[in-house]
Design a protein around this motif. Structure first.
Motif, PDB file in Angstrom:
ATOM      1  N   UNK A  26       0.803  -1.411   0.091  1.00  0.00           N
ATOM      2  CA  UNK A  26       0.025   0.122   0.037  1.00  0.00           C
ATOM      3  C   UNK A  26       0.943   1.164   0.010  1.00  0.00           C
ATOM      4  N   UNK A  27       1.940   1.248   0.947  1.00  0.00           N
ATOM      5  CA  UNK A  27       2.704   2.592   1.123  1.00  0.00           C
ATOM      6  C   UNK A  27       3.465   2.769  -0.381  1.00  0.00           C
ATOM      7  N   UNK A  28       4.176   1.708  -1.199  1.00  0.00           N
ATOM      8  CA  UNK A  28       4.626   2.055  -2.301  1.00  0.00           C
ATOM      9  C   UNK A  28       3.674   2.533  -3.332  1.00  0.00           C
ATOM     10  N   UNK A  53      -0.493  11.746   7.328  1.00  0.00           N
ATOM     11  CA  UNK A  53      -0.485  10.846   8.727  1.00  0.00           C
ATOM     12  C   UNK A  53      -0.252   9.496   8.530  1.00  0.00           C
ATOM     13  N   UNK A  54       0.341   8.778   9.299  1.00  0.00           N
ATOM     14  CA  UNK A  54       0.516   7.242   9.269  1.00  0.00           C
ATOM     15  C   UNK A  54      -1.002   6.527   9.218  1.00  0.00           C
ATOM     16  N   UNK A  55      -1.911   7.232   9.641  1.00  0.00           N
ATOM     17  CA  UNK A  55      -3.486   6.591  10.008  1.00  0.00           C
ATOM     18  C   UNK A  55      -3.952   6.670   8.262  1.00  0.00           C
ATOM     19  N   UNK A  56      -3.652   7.675   7.612  1.00  0.00           N
ATOM     20  CA  UNK A  56      -4.017   7.547   5.972  1.00  0.00           C
ATOM     21  C   UNK A  56      -3.605   6.499   5.602  1.00  0.00           C
ATOM     22  N   UNK A  87      -5.652   3.590   6.733  1.00  0.00           N
ATOM     23  CA  UNK A  87      -6.714   3.180   5.993  1.00  0.00           C
ATOM     24  C   UNK A  87      -6.763   2.707   4.547  1.00  0.00           C
ATOM     25  N   UNK A  88      -5.854   3.051   3.921  1.00  0.00           N
ATOM     26  CA  UNK A  88      -5.556   2.647   2.598  1.00  0.00           C
ATOM     27  C   UNK A  88      -5.084   1.056   2.721  1.00  0.00           C
TER      28      UNK A  88
END
Length: 489
Positions: A423-425, A437-440, A443-444
């Protein structure tokens, strides 16, 4: 000239950008180049660019665009009305064909495509006014020919173009009945800027000098000069007196108002390619030196573009992600960055949906063009963006291209089976700056994980070969397309 009161956060100069430990040459900056100078780039293009210096990459992009031949003329490109067999049917189809061709050019040609589209929003015509395929081609050919060329020659050529002559009434401008429309827009919108050191008398006298382009052998044929409809009398334009004609107007404009013209054009290039925010410091330290470069090089565009695109100012981190994508940016960038499938059928659909979102190719809303940036976003156009992205992702999913979605995830994550990392990449690949934010990201990630039981992730059983992985990635991509950050470039 009107200047915004907003203070720019970007204090970097026009000195060439030299990478350093604190200001590295990295993926985000390469993507910045391609998102601004074209409609983004594939992973392979980004990787290749990282091996070059910033200066070399800019030289390559600009020089390639400058040397690119124009799109070949279609068989009907210079038709007159009598050359058509069935005008209504053929003309309508040719217009569709050429808009698709132009869309493909914009998508594929990087800087030349970007600038051809930019100039269509500067030297504005409206297709709905003349609605004639040969004139559309001829107009587009001028945009391509001079996109990175000499701006004086460009200004001269565009005013004699049939699409412009019809749109701004030059075809109606005669010694018997002068029409000031083109003269006014030549100064107000195309060169000097509104109220910037010209008078109503300058407009009136210029309109007289521009008379005579009123002849064609038949409707739809080339429009040529007719001495019998030209006002050959003495005119005074910017205090210069003589029996001026069309070419004289251009010479006088660039000789007598070169400073004002250069500043206006460089300011417009800056707000398009760098940031819509211009304050007094930017005017003095960035735009004015660019204008001087423009003047020193006899209004050649390439030296100005290279100076701007190679600068610390262009590459400043504060320049990243500060421009709102146009409708074309939104979908073109996504396709290019994902290396996803598209063809002429998809291009035609993109053009139709972009029109619904306020960007109808070759039909800006009025002679001042699209105002861009924040004007692209409102309640209806934002949801329109989401719908277009969902429709396109769904098209890929149901037409045999679903595995291209997981192929992208696999390439970006090195075939990871960690949903948080994937998800991050994926998110970071499509947005110009990391999420706030990390919470975004959490959520993804939860969207990517979908309905797969948590223990499949905990035990490392799930991976991108999982039967539901294409669906999961498609859901993540739809979520990314709705992010505020995704709307920026």
């Amino acid at each position: 000239m009107e200047t915004t009161t907003i203070t720019s956060c970007n204090a970097s100069t026009l000195a060439p950008y030299v990478p350093s430990g604190s200001n590295p040459w990295d993926v985000s900056k390469v993507k910045h180049v391609y998102r601004r100078l074209g409609f983004s780039a594939s992973i392979a293009d980004v990787d290749a660019a990282l091996a070059l210096t910033p200066s070399t990459l800019i030289d390559n992009i600009v020089d390639t665009a400058f040397n690119l031949p124009t799109t070949p003329a279609p068989a009907w490109g210079f038709y007159a009305l009598s050359d058509f067999t069935d005008f209504e049917t053929e003309n309508t189809q040719y217009l569709i064909d050429w808009r698709i061709q132009a869309g493909n050019d914009f998508f594929s040609e990087t800087l030349r495509g970007r600038l051809a589209f930019f100039w269509s929003n500067h030297f504005v015509t409206q297709l709905e006014t003349y609605f004639y395929a040969p004139y559309l081609f001829q107009y587009y050919n001028v945009l391509q020919t001079y996109a990175l060329g000499n701006f004086k020659d460009f200004t001269n050529a565009i005013g004699k173009n049939p699409a412009m002559l019809l749109y701004l009434n030059g075809f109606e401008n005669t010694n018997f009945e002068p029409n000031e429309n083109y003269a006014r827009e030549l100064f107000e919108l195309f060169t000097l800027g509104e109220g910037n050191n010209y008078t109503q008398m300058d407009i009136t006298e210029t309109s007289r000098a521009l008379t005579g382009y009123n002849h064609w052998t038949e409707p739809g044929a080339a429009i040529t000069f007719d001495a019998s409809t030209h006002d050959a009398g003495t005119k005074i334009i910017f205090d210069q007196e003589g029996p001026w004609g069309y070419d004289d107007v251009i010479d006088i404009l660039f000789n007598e108002r070169g400073n004002e013209l250069a500043h206006t054009i460089c300011r417009k290039l800056y707000t398009f390619f760098v940031s819509p925010e211009v304050d007094a410091t930017i005017e003095t330290n960035i735009i004015q030196p660019l204008a001087q470069t423009f003047i020193n090089n006899n209004f050649e565009l390439v030296p100005v573009l290279k100076q701007l695109f190679k600068s610390e100012h262009f590459f400043d981190v504060k320049a990243l992600g500060v421009v709102i994508k146009s409708p074309f940016d939104t979908i073109f960038n996504f396709i290019k960055e994902g290396n996803f499938f598209y063809d002429d059928v998809i291009m035609e659909a993109i053009l139709q949906y972009s029109a619904l979102m306020g960007q109808q190719i070759f039909d800006p809303p009025d002679v001042s063009g699209w105002q861009r940036d924040e004007d692209w976003i409102n309640g209806s156009t934002l949801t329109g963006r989401w719908q277009l992205m969902e429709l396109y992702i769904n098209y890929l999913f149901v037409n045999g291209y679903e595995f291209t979605l997981t192929d992208l995830a696999r390439e970006l994550s090195n075939d990871s089976n960690d949903p948080a990392f994937i998800t991050e990449v994926m998110v970071n690949h499509f947005v110009p700056k990391n999420l706030h934010t990390a919470s975004d990201y959490v959520t993804a990630t939860n969207i990517l994980k979908w309905e797969v039981p948590q223990n499949y992730y905990d035990d490392g059983i799930w991976n991108l070969n999982w039967s539901t992985a294409p669906l999961q990635v498609s859901l993540l991509l739809k979520h990314i397309a709705r992010m505020p950050e995704f709307q920026l470039k």
